[in-house]
Write a protein that holds these residues in place. Structure first.
Motif, mmCIF file in Angstrom:
data_model
loop_
_atom_site.group_PDB
_atom_site.id
_atom_site.type_symbol
_atom_site.label_atom_id
_atom_site.label_comp_id
_atom_site.label_asym_id
_atom_site.label_seq_id
_atom_site.Cartn_x
_atom_site.Cartn_y
_atom_site.Cartn_z
ATOM 1 N N LEU A 115 0.832 -1.196 0.000
ATOM 2 C CA LEU A 115 0.000 0.000 0.000
ATOM 3 C C LEU A 115 0.870 1.250 0.000
ATOM 4 C CD1 LEU A 115 -2.734 1.412 0.093
ATOM 5 C CD2 LEU A 115 -2.698 1.144 2.584
ATOM 6 N N ARG A 116 1.911 1.247 0.798
ATOM 7 C CA ARG A 116 2.824 2.402 0.838
ATOM 8 C C ARG A 116 3.481 2.612 -0.530
ATOM 9 N NH1 ARG A 116 4.226 7.044 1.347
ATOM 10 N NH2 ARG A 116 6.277 7.580 2.095
ATOM 11 N N ALA A 117 3.887 1.538 -1.182
ATOM 12 C CA ALA A 117 4.482 1.644 -2.522
ATOM 13 C C ALA A 117 3.494 2.268 -3.498
ATOM 14 C CB ALA A 117 4.929 0.271 -3.019
ATOM 15 N N LEU A 118 2.263 1.824 -3.446
ATOM 16 C CA LEU A 118 1.230 2.369 -4.326
ATOM 17 C C LEU A 118 1.023 3.858 -4.058
ATOM 18 C CD1 LEU A 118 -0.575 1.306 -6.552
ATOM 19 C CD2 LEU A 118 -2.257 0.699 -4.816
ATOM 20 N N GLN A 119 1.027 4.245 -2.788
ATOM 21 C CA GLN A 119 0.883 5.660 -2.441
ATOM 22 C C GLN A 119 2.062 6.476 -2.956
ATOM 23 O OE1 GLN A 119 0.349 4.952 1.794
ATOM 24 N NE2 GLN A 119 -1.763 5.663 1.676
ATOM 25 N N VAL A 120 3.271 5.935 -2.856
ATOM 26 C CA VAL A 120 4.464 6.640 -3.345
ATOM 27 C C VAL A 120 4.360 6.850 -4.850
ATOM 28 C CG1 VAL A 120 6.959 6.405 -3.751
ATOM 29 C CG2 VAL A 120 6.001 5.920 -1.489
ATOM 30 N N THR A 138 11.453 -6.145 -6.224
ATOM 31 C CA THR A 138 11.034 -6.894 -7.422
ATOM 32 C C THR A 138 9.783 -7.711 -7.117
ATOM 33 O OG1 THR A 138 13.289 -6.984 -8.262
ATOM 34 C CG2 THR A 138 11.745 -8.633 -9.117
ATOM 35 N N LYS A 139 9.775 -8.395 -5.983
ATOM 36 C CA LYS A 139 8.598 -9.188 -5.595
ATOM 37 C C LYS A 139 7.381 -8.293 -5.391
ATOM 38 C CE LYS A 139 11.228 -12.917 -3.454
ATOM 39 N NZ LYS A 139 11.572 -13.595 -2.209
ATOM 40 N N LEU A 140 7.578 -7.144 -4.752
ATOM 41 C CA LEU A 140 6.496 -6.192 -4.509
ATOM 42 C C LEU A 140 5.911 -5.711 -5.846
ATOM 43 C CD1 LEU A 140 6.473 -3.246 -2.064
ATOM 44 C CD2 LEU A 140 6.186 -2.787 -4.462
ATOM 45 N N VAL A 141 6.777 -5.303 -6.774
ATOM 46 C CA VAL A 141 6.308 -4.823 -8.084
ATOM 47 C C VAL A 141 5.615 -5.949 -8.834
ATOM 48 C CG1 VAL A 141 7.037 -3.901 -10.321
ATOM 49 C CG2 VAL A 141 7.959 -2.922 -8.204
ATOM 50 N N ASP A 142 6.140 -7.164 -8.733
ATOM 51 C CA ASP A 142 5.478 -8.315 -9.371
ATOM 52 C C ASP A 142 4.063 -8.501 -8.827
ATOM 53 O OD1 ASP A 142 7.735 -8.869 -10.899
ATOM 54 O OD2 ASP A 142 8.408 -10.542 -9.628
ATOM 55 N N ARG A 143 3.908 -8.430 -7.489
ATOM 56 C CA ARG A 143 2.576 -8.599 -6.875
ATOM 57 C C ARG A 143 1.618 -7.525 -7.360
ATOM 58 N NH1 ARG A 143 5.488 -9.558 -2.198
ATOM 59 N NH2 ARG A 143 5.208 -7.427 -1.467
ATOM 60 N N LEU A 144 2.078 -6.258 -7.327
ATOM 61 C CA LEU A 144 1.191 -5.155 -7.702
ATOM 62 C C LEU A 144 0.925 -5.128 -9.202
ATOM 63 C CD1 LEU A 144 2.483 -2.379 -5.286
ATOM 64 C CD2 LEU A 144 0.352 -3.689 -5.138
ATOM 65 N N LEU A 178 11.700 3.155 -5.214
ATOM 66 C CA LEU A 178 10.810 2.482 -4.249
ATOM 67 C C LEU A 178 11.614 1.765 -3.173
ATOM 68 C CD1 LEU A 178 7.895 0.888 -6.314
ATOM 69 C CD2 LEU A 178 7.769 2.739 -4.639
ATOM 70 N N ALA A 179 12.672 1.068 -3.574
ATOM 71 C CA ALA A 179 13.503 0.364 -2.594
ATOM 72 C C ALA A 179 14.078 1.338 -1.578
ATOM 73 C CB ALA A 179 14.626 -0.388 -3.304
ATOM 74 N N ASP A 180 14.540 2.500 -2.051
ATOM 75 C CA ASP A 180 15.100 3.503 -1.137
ATOM 76 C C ASP A 180 14.039 4.043 -0.184
ATOM 77 O OD1 ASP A 180 17.612 3.272 -2.231
ATOM 78 O OD2 ASP A 180 17.471 5.098 -3.445
ATOM 79 N N HIS A 202 -7.074 1.799 -12.654
ATOM 80 C CA HIS A 202 -7.767 1.014 -11.622
ATOM 81 C C HIS A 202 -7.215 1.332 -10.231
ATOM 82 C CE1 HIS A 202 -9.463 -2.452 -9.518
ATOM 83 N NE2 HIS A 202 -8.241 -2.788 -9.155
ATOM 84 N N ALA A 203 -5.883 1.407 -10.115
ATOM 85 C CA ALA A 203 -5.263 1.716 -8.821
ATOM 86 C C ALA A 203 -5.652 3.116 -8.360
ATOM 87 C CB ALA A 203 -3.747 1.597 -8.920
#
Length: 179
Positions: free
Chosen positions: A53-58, A86-92, A74-76, A117-118
């Motif tokens: 969720l935080r990644a999506l907000q960023v 990479t796993k986070l971006v894959d999921r989203l 995003l990693a920073d 959609h997001a």
């Protein structure tokens, strides 16, 4: 019962005699606890983990500011490894919230972008809360707003300070006969 240091009072511990700073800091702590709980609830309600969720907000915030977001950024920001990113971006990406695109200036690079959609989902779920928060902020007297902003920015600087805190030490043990 453990004795408190001479300079401390049960109500204000190390803040001194004036209760105002202690009240302000307790209100700030209560806000931080409520903010953390809201983030957990929001992520759970959206069937995401907090980091996703935080990644999506960023990504959305940067898009609204006209900036692209790289996985490295995003990693920073999220303080996670590149493998976790990479796993986070894959999921989203699988969930239809992000898409990967070629970097606009670096042929080897990639950027991530939030899907319509997001944007719709995040706006739908958070707009009401953000409107209520803006209402509370609007109720602060105009003359007090610069002081509130300065206080919050200075507190942010204190919390962002990277100065390490010394570890706790072991308490001295009582010698036979001392009590």
């Amino acid at each position: 019962m453990t004795a408190m240091p001479e300079t401390a009072t049960p109500e204000h511990y190390w803040y001194g005699e004036d209760p105002s700073p202690a009240e302000m800091l307790e209100a700030l702590r209560a806000f931080r606890r409520a903010d953390a709980a809201m983030r957990r609830r929001t992520a759970a309600d959206m069937a995401m983990n907090e980091t996703d969720l935080r990644a999506l907000q960023v990504v959305i915030a940067r898009e609204l500011d006209g900036r692209s977001t790289s996985p490295h950024h995003l990693a920073d920001v999220l303080q996670i490894s590149t493998a976790s990113t990479t796993k986070l971006v894959d999921r989203l990406t699988r969930s239809g919230h992000l898409v990967r695109e070629a970097h606009p200036t670096d042929r080897r690079g990639v950027v991530v972008r939030a899907t319509p959609h997001a944007h719709d989902e995040v706006h739908e779920r958070l707009a009401g809360m953000h409107a209520r928060m803006a209402g509370v902020a609007d109720d602060v007297p105009r003359a007090a707003r610069p002081a509130v902003v300065a206080f919050l920015r200075e507190m942010t600087a204190v919390l962002d300070d990277d100065e390490p805190i010394a570890p706790l030490t072991t308490a001295p043990t009582a010698v036979d006969g001392d009590a």
